[in-house]
Design an enzyme around this catalytic site. Structure first.
Site, PDB file in Angstrom:
ATOM      1  N   PHE A 176      33.787  34.723  42.770  1.00  0.00           N
ATOM      2  CA  PHE A 176      33.452  36.095  43.190  1.00  0.00           C
ATOM      3  C   PHE A 176      33.876  36.392  44.633  1.00  0.00           C
ATOM      4  O   PHE A 176      33.179  37.083  45.364  1.00  0.00           O
ATOM      5  CB  PHE A 176      31.958  36.372  42.991  1.00  0.00           C
ATOM      6  CG  PHE A 176      31.495  36.048  41.607  1.00  0.00           C
ATOM      7  CD1 PHE A 176      31.933  36.811  40.521  1.00  0.00           C
ATOM      8  CD2 PHE A 176      30.657  34.966  41.366  1.00  0.00           C
ATOM      9  CE1 PHE A 176      31.526  36.491  39.239  1.00  0.00           C
ATOM     10  CE2 PHE A 176      30.254  34.649  40.081  1.00  0.00           C
ATOM     11  CZ  PHE A 176      30.691  35.411  39.003  1.00  0.00           C
ATOM     12  N   ARG A 177      35.011  35.823  45.038  1.00  0.00           N
ATOM     13  CA  ARG A 177      35.557  36.061  46.387  1.00  0.00           C
ATOM     14  C   ARG A 177      34.641  35.518  47.486  1.00  0.00           C
ATOM     15  O   ARG A 177      34.771  35.901  48.643  1.00  0.00           O
ATOM     16  CB  ARG A 177      35.839  37.549  46.642  1.00  0.00           C
ATOM     17  CG  ARG A 177      36.704  38.213  45.606  1.00  0.00           C
ATOM     18  CD  ARG A 177      38.161  37.970  45.926  1.00  0.00           C
ATOM     19  NE  ARG A 177      38.934  37.964  44.694  1.00  0.00           N
ATOM     20  CZ  ARG A 177      39.998  38.712  44.460  1.00  0.00           C
ATOM     21  NH1 ARG A 177      40.443  39.504  45.368  1.00  0.00           N
ATOM     22  NH2 ARG A 177      40.641  38.627  43.330  1.00  0.00           N
ATOM     23  N   LEU A 178      33.691  34.663  47.098  1.00  0.00           N
ATOM     24  CA  LEU A 178      32.841  34.072  48.119  1.00  0.00           C
ATOM     25  C   LEU A 178      33.458  32.743  48.527  1.00  0.00           C
ATOM     26  O   LEU A 178      33.003  31.662  48.161  1.00  0.00           O
ATOM     27  CB  LEU A 178      31.397  33.919  47.601  1.00  0.00           C
ATOM     28  CG  LEU A 178      30.745  35.272  47.280  1.00  0.00           C
ATOM     29  CD1 LEU A 178      29.356  35.093  46.698  1.00  0.00           C
ATOM     30  CD2 LEU A 178      30.671  36.142  48.531  1.00  0.00           C
TER      31      LEU A 178
END
Ligand code: FMN
Length: 200
Positions: A176-178
């Site tokens: 999640f783009r984390l």
């Protein structure tokens, strides 16, 4: 700080070496290709690919023509930055630092390890200068082939550039783009590293 797994260790050069070793069998070509950034006299950035040839105990080395555009910009600023990105691993390493020439025995040895055609090519190419035609380049290759023989010395205008980092960032893709990011930073090469986790 929870710096474990692929980010662990107290030597950023060792981490870079280990990431590159992981990428080598996965990348179709040139896992050691770096996008090298320099800056001209007006502050306008310039970027191009080169091959990272050595990750030393304290520096990163690539080889080029010192009279090329990048060569001149590096000479004038004494600084460069690069990024290594592996699509296969979804990771990047960013480096910013100070430059110095490697034009001693190490450069001679690397030059000698290249194929004869590449060694002669280094003599023939006035890298980054305008060229009238491909034929003119091949004529230059023929000329240096005749004059330099089968064991050409390393041209004085061609050699290594060492980047001694002031900043190295290790980045790995997260769900999640984390993403995970760790920045190693120091204000001079003599100092110890300050390591921080950064927001993605
Ligand atoms: C994958 C790849 C690897 C390259 N490796 C080098 C290299 O190691 N050294 C080099 O001088 N140019 C290399 N080049 C060519 C440079 O990208 C660039 O065209 C050339 O060095 C001239 O750049 P300049 O005019 O900014 O000096 C490579 C290009 C690619 C696409």
């Amino acid at each position: 700080m929870d710096r474990s797994g692929i980010f662990a260790g107290d030597d950023p050069f060792a981490i870079a070496r280990s990431w590159l070793a992981e990428a080598e069998p996965l990348e179709p070509n040139d896992a050691n290709a770096i996008a090298l950034a320099t800056v001209d006299g007006t502050g306008l950035p310039n970027v191009r690919m080169v091959l990272l040839k050595d990750i030393e105990p304290a520096g990163f080395v690539f080889y080029t023509n010192y009279t090329s555009r990048k060569g001149q910009e590096i000479e004038a600023s004494g600084k460069a930055a690069f990024v290594l990105h592996w699509k296969s691993l979804r990771r990047q390493i960013r480096v910013r630092g100070l430059t110095s020439r490697e034009e001693g025995p190490q450069a001679d040895e690397y030059y000698a390890s290249r194929s004869l055609k590449s060694r002669l090519g280094a003599w023939a190419s006035r890298q980054s200068q305008p060229l009238s035609s491909r034929t003119a380049l091949m004529a230059e290759v023929a000329k240096v082939t005749a004059s330099k023989g089968t064991n050409p010395p390393r041209p004085a205008f061609w050699g290594g550039v060492r980047i001694t980092p002031l900043e190295i960032e290790f980045w790995a893709d997260g769900a999640f783009r984390l993403h995970d990011r760790f920045r190693w930073e120091r204000s001079t090469p003599e100092e110890g590293w300050k390591i921080e986790r950064l927001n993605p």
